[in-house]
Design an enzyme around this catalytic site. Structure first.
Site, PDB file in Angstrom:
ATOM      1  CG  ASN A 152     -40.656  -8.650 -38.045  1.00  0.00           C
ATOM      2  OD1 ASN A 152     -40.278  -8.166 -39.099  1.00  0.00           O
ATOM      3  ND2 ASN A 152     -40.346  -8.137 -36.872  1.00  0.00           N
ATOM      4  CB  THR A 160     -40.678  -7.156 -32.627  1.00  0.00           C
ATOM      5  OG1 THR A 160     -40.681  -5.736 -32.436  1.00  0.00           O
ATOM      6  CG2 THR A 160     -39.508  -7.528 -33.512  1.00  0.00           C
ATOM      7  NE  ARG A 164     -42.786   0.788 -32.790  1.00  0.00           N
ATOM      8  CZ  ARG A 164     -41.916  -0.073 -33.309  1.00  0.00           C
ATOM      9  NH1 ARG A 164     -41.502   0.077 -34.560  1.00  0.00           N
ATOM     10  NH2 ARG A 164     -41.454  -1.075 -32.597  1.00  0.00           N
ATOM     11  CG  PHE A 188     -31.534 -10.281 -33.939  1.00  0.00           C
ATOM     12  CD1 PHE A 188     -31.632  -9.249 -34.862  1.00  0.00           C
ATOM     13  CD2 PHE A 188     -31.690  -9.981 -32.591  1.00  0.00           C
ATOM     14  CE1 PHE A 188     -31.868  -7.942 -34.455  1.00  0.00           C
ATOM     15  CE2 PHE A 188     -31.936  -8.672 -32.173  1.00  0.00           C
ATOM     16  CZ  PHE A 188     -32.027  -7.656 -33.112  1.00  0.00           C
ATOM     17  CE  LYS A 214     -38.531  -6.102 -41.291  1.00  0.00           C
ATOM     18  NZ  LYS A 214     -38.160  -6.724 -40.005  1.00  0.00           N
ATOM     19  NE  ARG A 254     -43.359  -6.486 -37.143  1.00  0.00           N
ATOM     20  CZ  ARG A 254     -42.816  -5.473 -36.502  1.00  0.00           C
ATOM     21  NH1 ARG A 254     -43.202  -5.179 -35.264  1.00  0.00           N
ATOM     22  NH2 ARG A 254     -41.874  -4.752 -37.074  1.00  0.00           N
ATOM     23  CG  HIS A 285     -38.434  -1.258 -40.085  1.00  0.00           C
ATOM     24  ND1 HIS A 285     -37.724  -1.472 -38.937  1.00  0.00           N
ATOM     25  CD2 HIS A 285     -38.308   0.068 -40.382  1.00  0.00           C
ATOM     26  CE1 HIS A 285     -37.168  -0.326 -38.553  1.00  0.00           C
ATOM     27  NE2 HIS A 285     -37.506   0.621 -39.414  1.00  0.00           N
TER      28      HIS A 285
END
Length: 142
Positions: free
Chosen positions: A114, A93, A87, A59, A11, A104, A117
């Protein structure tokens, strides 16, 4: 073990803080192989389309504005149980409650910003991979 493919997004906050190599290194150490990758800047329309499942959540607009703020890196990871393993490497998250040593926890501190993804199921992985990549741009190791 099952060989899977999953979508991974690095991100904007990771890009702007120059942590790209750190993220890729951790994925490679976990034997998740990058079989397709590109840096793009999402349009508002693309971001809304990708995150449409969150449209009615509080959000949503913050997430869209964040995801269009800077470029992102989208990549396909391949490996044994790639969806679950990615994951686990990403962590919760919410970075504030993610386990120490997860991406994260180590590289972000905000639930919207965060850092990464990852697809949460085989169905999501299939849909998300098709959203960003044409089949002839994916180079599987198997």
């Amino acid at each position: 073990m099952k060989i899977e493919q999953t979508l991974s997004i690095i991100k904007p906050n990771i890009i702007s803080n120059n942590f790209i190599g750190n993220i890729i290194n951790r994925l490679e150490q976990a034997k998740l192989y990058i079989i397709a990758s590109k840096m793009i800047k999402l349009s508002w329309k693309e971001a809304v389309s990708f995150y449409i499942e969150h449209k009615n959540k509080s959000f949503f607009s913050d997430l869209i504005n964040f995801m269009i703020s800077h470029p992102i890196i989208v990549q396909i990871l391949e490996g044994e149980n790639a969806i679950k393993r990615n994951r686990e490497i990403m962590g919760n998250t919410n970075p504030k409650i993610a386990l120490a040593g997860t991406l994260r926890s180590d590289f972000s501190n905000d639930i919207i910003k965060n850092g990464v993804h990852g697809s949460d199921s085989e169905e999501s992985a299939d849909r998300e991979i098709k959203f960003f990549f044409k089949k002839d741009r994916i180079f599987s190791r198997i």
